[in-house]
Design a protein around this motif. Structure first.
Motif, PDB file in Angstrom:
ATOM      1  N   ARG A  60      -0.218  -0.482   8.654  1.00  0.00           N
ATOM      2  CA  ARG A  60      -0.968  -0.250   7.405  1.00  0.00           C
ATOM      3  C   ARG A  60      -0.052   0.294   6.309  1.00  0.00           C
ATOM      4  N   ASN A  61       0.786   1.267   6.652  1.00  0.00           N
ATOM      5  CA  ASN A  61       1.693   1.861   5.666  1.00  0.00           C
ATOM      6  C   ASN A  61       2.661   0.829   5.097  1.00  0.00           C
ATOM      7  N   VAL A  62       3.156  -0.045   5.952  1.00  0.00           N
ATOM      8  CA  VAL A  62       4.106  -1.070   5.511  1.00  0.00           C
ATOM      9  C   VAL A  62       3.406  -2.114   4.650  1.00  0.00           C
ATOM     10  N   LEU A  63       2.186  -2.509   5.038  1.00  0.00           N
ATOM     11  CA  LEU A  63       1.413  -3.448   4.212  1.00  0.00           C
ATOM     12  C   LEU A  63       1.175  -2.862   2.821  1.00  0.00           C
ATOM     13  N   ALA A  64       0.829  -1.575   2.769  1.00  0.00           N
ATOM     14  CA  ALA A  64       0.599  -0.923   1.476  1.00  0.00           C
ATOM     15  C   ALA A  64       1.874  -0.916   0.643  1.00  0.00           C
ATOM     16  N   ALA A  65       3.019  -0.659   1.288  1.00  0.00           N
ATOM     17  CA  ALA A  65       4.297  -0.600   0.575  1.00  0.00           C
ATOM     18  C   ALA A  65       4.691  -1.952  -0.007  1.00  0.00           C
ATOM     19  N   LEU A  66       4.401  -3.027   0.728  1.00  0.00           N
ATOM     20  CA  LEU A  66       4.829  -4.363   0.305  1.00  0.00           C
ATOM     21  C   LEU A  66       3.762  -5.135  -0.465  1.00  0.00           C
ATOM     22  N   SER A  67       2.585  -4.557  -0.617  1.00  0.00           N
ATOM     23  CA  SER A  67       1.512  -5.287  -1.303  1.00  0.00           C
ATOM     24  C   SER A  67       1.788  -5.370  -2.800  1.00  0.00           C
ATOM     25  N   GLU A  68       1.339  -6.457  -3.397  1.00  0.00           N
ATOM     26  CA  GLU A  68       1.460  -6.632  -4.849  1.00  0.00           C
ATOM     27  C   GLU A  68       0.056  -6.813  -5.422  1.00  0.00           C
ATOM     28  N   THR A  69      -0.789  -5.864  -5.072  1.00  0.00           N
ATOM     29  CA  THR A  69      -2.173  -5.892  -5.527  1.00  0.00           C
ATOM     30  C   THR A  69      -2.404  -4.727  -6.483  1.00  0.00           C
ATOM     31  N   GLU A  70      -3.626  -4.573  -6.940  1.00  0.00           N
ATOM     32  CA  GLU A  70      -3.957  -3.478  -7.864  1.00  0.00           C
ATOM     33  C   GLU A  70      -3.692  -2.122  -7.205  1.00  0.00           C
ATOM     34  N   PRO A  71      -3.154  -1.150  -7.948  1.00  0.00           N
ATOM     35  CA  PRO A  71      -2.904   0.178  -7.374  1.00  0.00           C
ATOM     36  C   PRO A  71      -4.150   0.793  -6.736  1.00  0.00           C
ATOM     37  N   LEU A  72      -5.322   0.523  -7.315  1.00  0.00           N
ATOM     38  CA  LEU A  72      -6.558   1.073  -6.764  1.00  0.00           C
ATOM     39  C   LEU A  72      -6.819   0.519  -5.370  1.00  0.00           C
ATOM     40  N   PHE A  73      -6.463  -0.762  -5.164  1.00  0.00           N
ATOM     41  CA  PHE A  73      -6.700  -1.359  -3.858  1.00  0.00           C
ATOM     42  C   PHE A  73      -5.758  -0.767  -2.815  1.00  0.00           C
ATOM     43  N   GLU A  74      -4.523  -0.470  -3.234  1.00  0.00           N
ATOM     44  CA  GLU A  74      -3.598   0.203  -2.311  1.00  0.00           C
ATOM     45  C   GLU A  74      -4.123   1.592  -1.965  1.00  0.00           C
ATOM     46  N   GLU A 113      -3.619 -12.041   8.202  1.00  0.00           N
ATOM     47  CA  GLU A 113      -4.730 -12.271   7.270  1.00  0.00           C
ATOM     48  C   GLU A 113      -4.809 -11.159   6.222  1.00  0.00           C
ATOM     49  N   LEU A 114      -4.619  -9.907   6.646  1.00  0.00           N
ATOM     50  CA  LEU A 114      -4.654  -8.815   5.671  1.00  0.00           C
ATOM     51  C   LEU A 114      -3.457  -8.906   4.729  1.00  0.00           C
ATOM     52  N   SER A 115      -2.321  -9.363   5.229  1.00  0.00           N
ATOM     53  CA  SER A 115      -1.144  -9.571   4.373  1.00  0.00           C
ATOM     54  C   SER A 115      -1.466 -10.559   3.255  1.00  0.00           C
ATOM     55  N   ARG A 116      -2.196 -11.607   3.620  1.00  0.00           N
ATOM     56  CA  ARG A 116      -2.562 -12.633   2.633  1.00  0.00           C
ATOM     57  C   ARG A 116      -3.511 -12.053   1.578  1.00  0.00           C
ATOM     58  N   VAL A 117      -4.479 -11.275   2.025  1.00  0.00           N
ATOM     59  CA  VAL A 117      -5.453 -10.656   1.103  1.00  0.00           C
ATOM     60  C   VAL A 117      -4.743  -9.700   0.138  1.00  0.00           C
ATOM     61  N   LEU A 118      -3.764  -8.969   0.657  1.00  0.00           N
ATOM     62  CA  LEU A 118      -3.065  -7.956  -0.141  1.00  0.00           C
ATOM     63  C   LEU A 118      -1.903  -8.536  -0.950  1.00  0.00           C
ATOM     64  N   ASN A 119      -1.670  -9.856  -0.817  1.00  0.00           N
ATOM     65  CA  ASN A 119      -0.542 -10.485  -1.508  1.00  0.00           C
ATOM     66  C   ASN A 119       0.758  -9.749  -1.178  1.00  0.00           C
ATOM     67  N   VAL A 120       1.001  -9.617   0.116  1.00  0.00           N
ATOM     68  CA  VAL A 120       2.169  -8.865   0.590  1.00  0.00           C
ATOM     69  C   VAL A 120       3.438  -9.651   0.322  1.00  0.00           C
ATOM     70  N   ARG A 121       4.449  -8.943  -0.166  1.00  0.00           N
ATOM     71  CA  ARG A 121       5.757  -9.538  -0.460  1.00  0.00           C
ATOM     72  C   ARG A 121       6.580  -9.548   0.813  1.00  0.00           C
ATOM     73  N   GLY A 122       6.652 -10.678   1.492  1.00  0.00           N
ATOM     74  CA  GLY A 122       7.392 -10.771   2.747  1.00  0.00           C
ATOM     75  C   GLY A 122       6.454 -10.845   3.933  1.00  0.00           C
ATOM     76  N   LYS A 123       7.042 -10.685   5.126  1.00  0.00           N
ATOM     77  CA  LYS A 123       6.271 -10.743   6.373  1.00  0.00           C
ATOM     78  C   LYS A 123       6.250  -9.370   7.022  1.00  0.00           C
ATOM     79  N   VAL A 124       5.093  -9.011   7.565  1.00  0.00           N
ATOM     80  CA  VAL A 124       4.961  -7.775   8.337  1.00  0.00           C
ATOM     81  C   VAL A 124       4.558  -8.171   9.750  1.00  0.00           C
ATOM     82  N   LEU A 125       5.394  -7.807  10.719  1.00  0.00           N
ATOM     83  CA  LEU A 125       5.182  -8.213  12.106  1.00  0.00           C
ATOM     84  C   LEU A 125       5.164  -6.993  13.020  1.00  0.00           C
ATOM     85  N   PRO A 126       4.151  -6.880  13.884  1.00  0.00           N
ATOM     86  CA  PRO A 126       4.209  -5.817  14.891  1.00  0.00           C
ATOM     87  C   PRO A 126       5.341  -6.099  15.871  1.00  0.00           C
ATOM     88  N   ALA A 127       5.972  -5.037  16.378  1.00  0.00           N
ATOM     89  CA  ALA A 127       7.077  -5.211  17.331  1.00  0.00           C
ATOM     90  C   ALA A 127       6.616  -5.917  18.596  1.00  0.00           C
TER      91      ALA A 127
END
Length: 317
Positions: A60-74, A113-127
């Motif tokens: 979640r923290n990484v998705l928030a860091a890489l998201s390019e969405t509205e600050p309110l949504f983060e 799917e959440l990465s797509r919704v948040l317009n995440v810059r890059g890929k976030v993968l669980p280890a």
């Protein structure tokens, strides 16, 4: 369409990795973040136990860091309920990841799917696409199970290991490491955020096999119960106790001093600045990059993500 940008893989967890990624996402690179799934405390631990899913907090923290969405949504993603029966302590982002895991039937798909919704810059993968248990062997031989229990034990850590030991990484993670131009390890809690990724067998092998330059970003402060009184070389020595000696090329270390009033506050938490012991660090044969790398966020010490990102960009071929 394939990008011509350099491929950068960042590995870790916690706030350290998130800060790094906030700086890197502004750069002309393709980012893949490989994030720990060993957390077993707080909201993540409750969801892990109740829903039998990997812990979502670091993701979640990484998705928030890489998201390019509205600050309110983060802000919404990171919002933690202060009270409410069953809701208290849970963050909205953790609950969203739990819901998407149930909807898709797969944690990694839920993250995608959440990465797509948040317009995440890059890929976030669980280890790994399953929960893993982190255990520590203490210097007195005691075994402590659970990521959240290890720093609380109060003894020095000899080594850590995963259960199951044969956990499989995602093929996407393997592919990202094989295509990487630069691999960044850290910053983050040494034993509980960084090593759980490196100990996933095939991930550790691929990192060391990669022709990419590998850089370790050392923490700026020690962590009580985990890296008490550690210098920069102590951090590197622990990494090299768990992975092959020739696996790292470069270490980035802060050499900026910390004001006395902030030091006093950290002393109360059992933390101190990680000192740059250059001669010992040189004995590992690594390239050492040191700079003023800290900033203050309401008296909390963080890496300066812009300075750090600029240093890392200079390492790209």
């Amino acid at each position: 369409m394939t990008s011509n940008n350099p491929n950068v893989v960042a590995i870790g967890g916690g706030t350290g990795l998130s800060m790094l990624l906030r700086g890197l996402k502004e750069k002309p690179i393709d980012i893949t973040a490989i994030v720990t799934v060993a957390d077993d405390g707080g909201s993540s631990g409750r969801l892990r136990n109740e829903l039998q899913m990997p812990p979502p907090g670091d993701i979640r923290n990484v998705l928030a860091a890489l998201s390019e969405t509205e600050p309110l949504f983060e802000e919404l993603l990171q919002y933690r309920f202060p009270n409410g029966n069953g809701l208290s302590g849970h963050s909205v982002g953790n609950l969203l990841l739990a819901a998407l895991t149930n909807i898709t039937g797969d944690f990694a798909k839920g993250v995608r799917e959440l990465s797509r919704v948040l317009n995440v810059r890059g890929k976030v993968l669980p280890a790994a696409n399953q929960s893993i248990m982190l255990s520590a062997v203490m210097v007195d031989g005691t075994i402590v199970d659970g990521e959240s229990n290890i720093p609380r034990h109060g003894d020095k850590i000899a080594k850590v290991y995963l259960t199951p030991s044969d956990v499989e990484p995602l093929q996407e993670s393997i592919d990202a490491l094989r295509e990487a131009d630069l691999i960044i390890i850290g910053p983050g809690s040494l034993y509980t955020s960084i090593l759980p990724n490196l100990l996933v067998p095939k991930l550790g092998v691929e990192i060391c096999r990669s022709k990419a330059k590998k850089v370790y970003v050392c923490n700026v402060m020690t962590q009580k119960g985990e890296t008490d009184h550690f210098t920069a070389s102590d951090h590197v020595r622990v990494l090299l106790d768990h992975i092959p000696d020739d696996c790292l090329d470069t270490v980035i270390v802060n050499h900026q001093s910390v004001p006395q009033q902030i030091l006093k506050r950290y002393e109360m938490e059992g933390a101190e600045p990680v000192s740059l012991d250059r001669k010992k660090l040189e004995s590992f044969g690594l390239k050492i990059i040191s700079d003023n790398l800290i900033k203050y966020d309401q008296s909390v010490i963080r890496h300066d993500e812009r300075k750090l990102a600029n240093l890392i960009m200079q390492l790209l071929p």
